[in-house]
Design an enzyme around this catalytic site. Structure first.
Site, PDB file in Angstrom:
ATOM      1  N   ARG A 181      24.991   3.188 -16.562  1.00 13.06           N
ATOM      2  CA  ARG A 181      25.702   3.494 -15.328  1.00 13.06           C
ATOM      3  C   ARG A 181      26.584   2.302 -14.956  1.00 13.06           C
ATOM      4  O   ARG A 181      26.470   1.242 -15.545  1.00 13.06           O
ATOM      5  CB  ARG A 181      24.715   3.851 -14.219  1.00 13.06           C
ATOM      6  CG  ARG A 181      23.420   3.039 -14.287  1.00 13.06           C
ATOM      7  CD  ARG A 181      22.835   2.844 -12.976  1.00 13.06           C
ATOM      8  NE  ARG A 181      23.844   2.303 -12.103  1.00 13.06           N
ATOM      9  CZ  ARG A 181      24.234   1.050 -12.112  1.00 13.06           C
ATOM     10  NH1 ARG A 181      23.710   0.180 -12.944  1.00 13.06           N
ATOM     11  NH2 ARG A 181      25.158   0.632 -11.295  1.00 13.06           N
ATOM     12  N   GLY A 182      27.477   2.548 -13.993  1.00 17.06           N
ATOM     13  CA  GLY A 182      28.463   1.516 -13.692  1.00 17.06           C
ATOM     14  C   GLY A 182      29.731   1.826 -14.474  1.00 17.06           C
ATOM     15  O   GLY A 182      29.679   2.115 -15.681  1.00 17.06           O
ATOM     16  N   ALA A 183      30.868   1.754 -13.780  1.00 16.04           N
ATOM     17  CA  ALA A 183      32.124   2.234 -14.369  1.00 16.04           C
ATOM     18  C   ALA A 183      32.452   1.599 -15.734  1.00 16.04           C
ATOM     19  O   ALA A 183      32.718   2.319 -16.710  1.00 16.04           O
ATOM     20  CB  ALA A 183      33.249   2.012 -13.365  1.00 16.04           C
TER      21      ALA A 183
ATOM     22  N   ARG B   5      30.761  12.520 -15.941  1.00 17.62           N
ATOM     23  CA  ARG B   5      30.805  11.956 -14.581  1.00 17.62           C
ATOM     24  C   ARG B   5      32.268  11.906 -14.130  1.00 17.62           C
ATOM     25  O   ARG B   5      33.118  11.401 -14.848  1.00 17.62           O
ATOM     26  CB  ARG B   5      30.155  10.558 -14.528  1.00 17.62           C
ATOM     27  CG  ARG B   5      28.649  10.610 -14.818  1.00 17.62           C
ATOM     28  CD  ARG B   5      27.930   9.359 -14.364  1.00 17.62           C
ATOM     29  NE  ARG B   5      27.806   9.282 -12.921  1.00 17.62           N
ATOM     30  CZ  ARG B   5      27.354   8.198 -12.278  1.00 17.62           C
ATOM     31  NH1 ARG B   5      26.994   7.128 -12.960  1.00 17.62           N
ATOM     32  NH2 ARG B   5      27.263   8.182 -10.964  1.00 17.62           N
TER      33      ARG B   5
ATOM     34  N   GLN C  95      20.307   1.217  -6.628  1.00 15.34           N
ATOM     35  CA  GLN C  95      20.875   0.299  -7.629  1.00 15.34           C
ATOM     36  C   GLN C  95      20.734  -1.155  -7.191  1.00 15.34           C
ATOM     37  O   GLN C  95      20.829  -2.069  -8.011  1.00 15.34           O
ATOM     38  CB  GLN C  95      22.348   0.622  -7.879  1.00 15.34           C
ATOM     39  CG  GLN C  95      22.600   1.854  -8.736  1.00 15.34           C
ATOM     40  CD  GLN C  95      22.800   3.090  -7.915  1.00 15.34           C
ATOM     41  OE1 GLN C  95      22.316   3.194  -6.791  1.00 15.34           O
ATOM     42  NE2 GLN C  95      23.501   4.057  -8.458  1.00 15.34           N
TER      43      GLN C  95
ATOM     44  N   ASP D  55      34.569   1.877  -8.729  1.00 13.59           N
ATOM     45  CA  ASP D  55      34.568   2.887  -9.788  1.00 13.59           C
ATOM     46  C   ASP D  55      35.961   3.408 -10.086  1.00 13.59           C
ATOM     47  O   ASP D  55      36.227   3.957 -11.160  1.00 13.59           O
ATOM     48  CB  ASP D  55      33.650   4.053  -9.411  1.00 13.59           C
ATOM     49  CG  ASP D  55      32.217   3.579  -9.429  1.00 13.59           C
ATOM     50  OD1 ASP D  55      31.771   3.006  -8.422  1.00 13.59           O
ATOM     51  OD2 ASP D  55      31.567   3.731 -10.476  1.00 13.59           O
TER      52      ASP D  55
ATOM     53  N   ASN E 145      34.023   3.364  -4.388  1.00 13.48           N
ATOM     54  CA  ASN E 145      32.822   2.702  -4.909  1.00 13.48           C
ATOM     55  C   ASN E 145      31.601   3.466  -4.388  1.00 13.48           C
ATOM     56  O   ASN E 145      31.726   4.455  -3.654  1.00 13.48           O
ATOM     57  CB  ASN E 145      32.799   1.229  -4.473  1.00 13.48           C
ATOM     58  CG  ASN E 145      31.734   0.430  -5.210  1.00 13.48           C
ATOM     59  OD1 ASN E 145      31.616   0.521  -6.430  1.00 13.48           O
ATOM     60  ND2 ASN E 145      30.934  -0.344  -4.494  1.00 13.48           N
ATOM     61  N   LYS E 146      30.441   2.995  -4.756  1.00 12.15           N
ATOM     62  CA  LYS E 146      29.184   3.661  -4.399  1.00 12.15           C
ATOM     63  C   LYS E 146      29.128   3.995  -2.912  1.00 12.15           C
ATOM     64  O   LYS E 146      29.549   3.205  -2.067  1.00 12.15           O
ATOM     65  CB  LYS E 146      28.025   2.740  -4.807  1.00 12.15           C
ATOM     66  CG  LYS E 146      26.631   3.269  -4.550  1.00 12.15           C
ATOM     67  CD  LYS E 146      26.379   4.630  -5.156  1.00 12.15           C
ATOM     68  CE  LYS E 146      26.597   4.674  -6.653  1.00 12.15           C
ATOM     69  NZ  LYS E 146      26.622   6.048  -7.203  1.00 12.15           N
TER      70      LYS E 146
HETATM   71  O1  MRU Z   1      26.501   5.739  -9.848  1.00 16.94           O
HETATM   72  P1  MRU Z   1      26.631   4.406 -10.529  1.00 16.94           P
HETATM   73  O2  MRU Z   1      25.364   3.621 -10.536  1.00 16.94           O
HETATM   74  O3  MRU Z   1      27.254   4.540 -11.894  1.00 16.94           O
HETATM   75  O4  MRU Z   1      27.654   3.629  -9.613  1.00 16.94           O
HETATM   76  C1  MRU Z   1      27.961   2.282  -9.862  1.00 16.94           C
HETATM   77  C2  MRU Z   1      28.835   1.676  -8.851  1.00 16.94           C
HETATM   78  O5  MRU Z   1      29.237   2.298  -7.889  1.00 16.94           O
HETATM   79  C3  MRU Z   1      29.275   0.283  -9.113  1.00 16.94           C
HETATM   80  O6  MRU Z   1      29.372  -0.452  -7.931  1.00 16.94           O
HETATM   81  C4  MRU Z   1      30.663   0.364  -9.758  1.00 16.94           C
HETATM   82  O7  MRU Z   1      30.623   1.171 -10.896  1.00 16.94           O
HETATM   83  C5  MRU Z   1      31.173  -0.932 -10.131  1.00 16.94           C
HETATM   84  S1  MRU Z   1      30.337  -1.468 -11.558  1.00 16.94           S
HETATM   85  C6  MRU Z   1      30.899  -2.896 -12.155  1.00 16.94           C
END
Ligand code: MRU
Length: 367
Positions: A53-55, A90, A203, A243, A253-254
């Protein structure tokens, strides 16, 4: 970054077994499990189920997925099918589409016989580039942290707040928002990080785990605590990841990031976003209107996973049976609330002018 003295990336290629290996993040921070990703379905599941997970990490994983697809069948038809199969996993993080587009554009002109090897080389390149981008983000963010430290009495920590996990687990290494923190820690600047728990998937617990492994002092707080801390002068700077950031600097972002930006704005706390260039979506401008927001399973909200008193991992229901949960996974912070974007090429205003000064070629290509 290191786990108990051993350096890890969040994914790596096992050349003996010819397979991608990942840290299965569903079990962190309680259990460290490494799993192979061996089939196209494994790749889709790994992304959708948030084993990765994470972009940036999603993008790098997808590149290895394209490499597998080319090893199985290097035809144009299979390339397009793999693109579509992985792209739908996603919807919000743009790095997924960025990586798939980059792979397809590079592989399409090649003879079919060359595609498998070229795709694997490209996946390695994308992973290595991510590491270097994040290292540079760390250097530019370090300069900002140094400025704050210089204004404080000697020995007083710089107090940062972060949301979600934009750490090395969300990238290939270093992290985006955490890279300046790791650089500052390594430079001997006293730090303290407020870590938002980030419901529903918590997270923040991953961020706490990472920071702990690197010796960065931190405190895990509820998502609702940030505004209070800012009102009482207990936050010097917010750094989050993203993201997808639009060409004019709106930051997706999240979920919950927007509320932190509002609180930061109201309290005069600088709000920075660590932004690797593959996370810029040059095709969109107005983030609120144009970015698709992933709606995830309501059970992520009505239930919570954690370590039980018996020591095993368990899930408990927190709502009355039958209560409906809603789970928008991301929100958009308009550029006016963002103090600056920390990119691999330096820090800029969250604006079209700021981004296109640093990335003139990309900005022009998207026109
Ligand atoms: O749903 P996730 O855990 O994939 O979301 C992650 C985030 O929102 C992070 O803050 C974002 O991807 C930046 S990661 C370097």
């Amino acid at each position: 970054m290191k786990i108990d003295g051993t350096h890890y990336r969040s994914l790596w290629w096992n050349s003996e077994n010819h397979v991608l290996e990942i840290i299965d993040q569903r079990w962190l921070p309680h259990e460290f499990r490494v799993i192979p990703v061996a089939t196209m379905q494994d790749f889709a599941d790994a992304i959708y189920q948030m084993r990765v997970r994470g972009a940036p990490l999603i993008g790098a994983t997808a590149a290895y997925g394209m490499a597998l697809a080319m090893a199985e069948d290097a035809s144009d038809a299979n390339m397009d099918a793999a693109w579509a199969f992985l792209e739908k996993t996603r919807p919000t993080a743009i790095n997924l589409r960025w990586a798939l587009d980059r792979c397809r554009a590079a592989l399409r002109p090649l003879p079919e016989a060359d595609r498998a090897a070229a795709a694997l080389t490209l996946a390695h390149e994308i992973a290595d580039e991510d590491v270097e981008i994040n290292r540079r983000i760390g250097e530019h963010g370090l300069a900002l942290i140094r400025e704050i430290a210089a204004r404080k009495p000697a020995g007083e920590p710089v107090r940062l707040l972060t949301h979600c996990n934009a750490g090395w687990l969300a990238t290939v290494d270093w992290g985006t928002a955490t890279s300046p923190m790791y650089h500052a820690q390594d430079a001997g600047i006293p730090l303290h990080v407020w870590v938002d728990e980030t419901r529903p998937r918590n997270q923040g617990a991953l961020t706490a785990w990472e920071l702990g492994k690197h010796g960065v002092p931190h405190t895990y707080i509820t998502d609702n605590a940030g505004g209070h801390l800012m009102q009482h002068g207990m936050v010097d700077m917010v750094i989050t990841g993203t993201d997808r950031t639009t060409r004019r600097g709106d930051v997706c972002n999240k979920i919950g990031t927007y509320l932190k930006a509002l609180a930061a704005h109201d309290n005069g706390v600088p709000f920075y976003v660590a932004l690797p260039s593959p996370t810029i979506d040059w095709t969109v401008s107005d983030g609120v209107a144009e970015i698709p927001i992933e709606e995830r399973d309501a059970q992520e909200v009505t239930h919570v996973q954690g370590l039980t008193d018996g020591g095993g991992l368990g899930t408990v229901q927190v709502t009355p049976t039958g209560t409906q949960g809603g789970n928008p996974a991301f929100d958009v912070t308009p550029n006016r609330l963002v103090t600056g974007l920390i990119t691999e090429r330096g820090v800029c205003d969250a604006s079209e002018a700021g981004l296109s000064d640093l990335f003139p070629n990309f900005a022009k290509a998207a026109e």
